[in-house]
Enzyme design. Structure first.
Site, mmCIF file in Angstrom:
data_model
loop_
_atom_site.group_PDB
_atom_site.id
_atom_site.type_symbol
_atom_site.label_atom_id
_atom_site.label_comp_id
_atom_site.label_asym_id
_atom_site.label_seq_id
_atom_site.Cartn_x
_atom_site.Cartn_y
_atom_site.Cartn_z
ATOM 1 N N ASP A 18 -38.064 -81.205 11.292
ATOM 2 C CA ASP A 18 -38.547 -80.176 12.221
ATOM 3 C C ASP A 18 -40.004 -79.806 11.975
ATOM 4 O O ASP A 18 -40.564 -78.991 12.715
ATOM 5 C CB ASP A 18 -37.680 -78.916 12.103
ATOM 6 C CG ASP A 18 -36.533 -78.933 13.104
ATOM 7 O OD1 ASP A 18 -36.675 -79.600 14.145
ATOM 8 O OD2 ASP A 18 -35.512 -78.276 12.836
ATOM 9 N N GLN A 34 -30.030 -76.615 10.885
ATOM 10 C CA GLN A 34 -29.878 -75.905 12.152
ATOM 11 C C GLN A 34 -30.085 -74.396 11.923
ATOM 12 O O GLN A 34 -29.532 -73.814 11.002
ATOM 13 C CB GLN A 34 -28.475 -76.186 12.738
ATOM 14 C CG GLN A 34 -28.223 -75.558 14.091
ATOM 15 C CD GLN A 34 -29.124 -76.114 15.198
ATOM 16 O OE1 GLN A 34 -29.433 -77.285 15.223
ATOM 17 N NE2 GLN A 34 -29.564 -75.246 16.089
ATOM 18 N N LYS A 51 -27.382 -83.351 19.416
ATOM 19 C CA LYS A 51 -28.338 -84.117 18.611
ATOM 20 C C LYS A 51 -27.652 -85.349 18.011
ATOM 21 O O LYS A 51 -28.223 -86.445 17.995
ATOM 22 C CB LYS A 51 -28.927 -83.222 17.508
ATOM 23 C CG LYS A 51 -29.893 -82.176 18.065
ATOM 24 C CD LYS A 51 -30.236 -81.082 17.061
ATOM 25 C CE LYS A 51 -31.122 -80.018 17.712
ATOM 26 N NZ LYS A 51 -31.353 -78.830 16.866
#
Ligand code: NAP
Length: 295
Positions: free
Chosen positions: A120, A97, A53
């Site tokens: 997210d 994460q 990422k």
């Protein structure tokens, strides 16, 4: 092989090129999109995802920083760190994460991320907006990536029967909502399957669009697929493979060899949904920077 391959790598590369242009425009206006990735512990899978990422951010000019924290960090200390990032103007987006160590309540952490920085789209405010049919906020990256894969492959869900296997908050549930939305590029009739589904094949065989996010190799085999269907395999499973130097390889949830003989279009693992998830993370970061810059 009968099925056309939906090439997630190529579609994601096109999206990244578009985003690079947008980042350049923002930078010309004095805004550099910024992403903070929070990594707790050193699980090899999570480390490699966060590294990928960060590299993807750098490639298109997004500023990113990985905040690495020890696996035994107390929940309160992680909350303090999130709070600092919420107030740090360098970052328009925060990525926690997952998974987190078992002593930390994932929901408490996700709830603590400012909704405007929730890259997210997993904050209850953003998931709630999605449930109301609002798609202007951050949408979870993998389901959003699946919708883009369909759109860019010329597959219109409108009027079709879409079957989603898996009901996680990360993938299956938001995807079912997106597919059923009364909107262009959606408007499907959706069936959501899970481990409580009595006869999975009876449902998947009626799917025009079949998306599988179960986390189990071989969940869908050729006999479970309608001829000509579009099959999107979200699964990412490591299986032992002595022929590979690293001793493992990635497979999806769909038996690719068999299903690709029956389906009309299909994604591969790797090279299907995975690159799209990263492209959507970049898109959500750029969107957050654009919104913050406009505000
Ligand atoms: P998850 O939280 O473990 O959820 C899996 C879901 O699948 C659950 O709802 C489970 O049902 C259902 N399920 C499991 N086995 C099934 C079966 N045999 N029949 C019907 N339903 C079944 O997993 P997730 O986070 O959604 O991820 C799913 C997969 O996608 C994993 O392999 C993950 O690594 C992968 N993934 C890939 C990406 C990417 O970018 N490529 C991103 C995210 C996730 P119950 O609810 O009844 O337990």
């Amino acid at each position: 092989m009968a099925a056309d391959i939906i090439d997630g790598r190529a579609i994601a590369a096109e999206l990244r090129a578009d985003l690079a242009g947008e980042v350049a425009l923002l930078a010309a206006g004095g805004v550099t999109p910024g992403l903070a990735a929070v990594l707790v512990g050193d699980d090899p899978g999570s480390v490699s995802y966060v590294t990928a990422k960060a590299e993807a951010c750098a490639e298109i000019g997004i500023f990113s920083e990985t905040i690495r924290l020890p696996a035994d960090i107390p929940q309160d200390a992680l909350l303090d760190r999130i709070d600092e990032l919420n107030g740090d103007p360098r970052f328009h987006a925060i990525l926690q994460q997952l998974p987190l160590p078992s002593h930390i309540d994932e929901r408490v952490i996700l709830d603590a991320i400012a909704p405007a920085k929730d890259v997210d789209g997993l904050h209850p405010t953003n998931l709630g907006r999605l449930l109301r049919g609002e798609t202007s906020g951050p949408i979870p990256c993998t389901p959003q990536g699946v919708m883009h894969l369909l759109a860019r492959s010329g597959v219109d869900p409108a009027g079709t029967h879409a079957v989603v296997v898996g009901r996680s908050s990360l993938v299956g549930r938001p995807l079912a909502v997106l597919l059923a939305n009364k909107a262009t590029g959606a408007n499907a009739t959706v069936t959501l399957c899970h481990t409580g589904t009595a006869d999975l094949g009876a449902h998947t065989r009626t799917a025009d669009i079949l998306v599988v996010a179960a986390g189990r190799p071989g969940t869908v085999t050729a006999d479970m697929v309608k001829p000509g269907a579009t099959v999107i395999d979200v699964g990412t499973n490591r299986i032992d493979d002595a022929s590979r130097k690293r001793g493992w390889r990635l497979v999806g949830d769909v038996d690719f060899a068999g299903v690709s003989e029956v389906a009309g279009r299909i994604t591969k693992v790797p090279g299907g949904v995975g690159p799209m998830t990263i492209a959507m993370l970049l898109a959500n970061t750029v969107r957050a920077a654009r919104v913050a810059g406009a505000g």
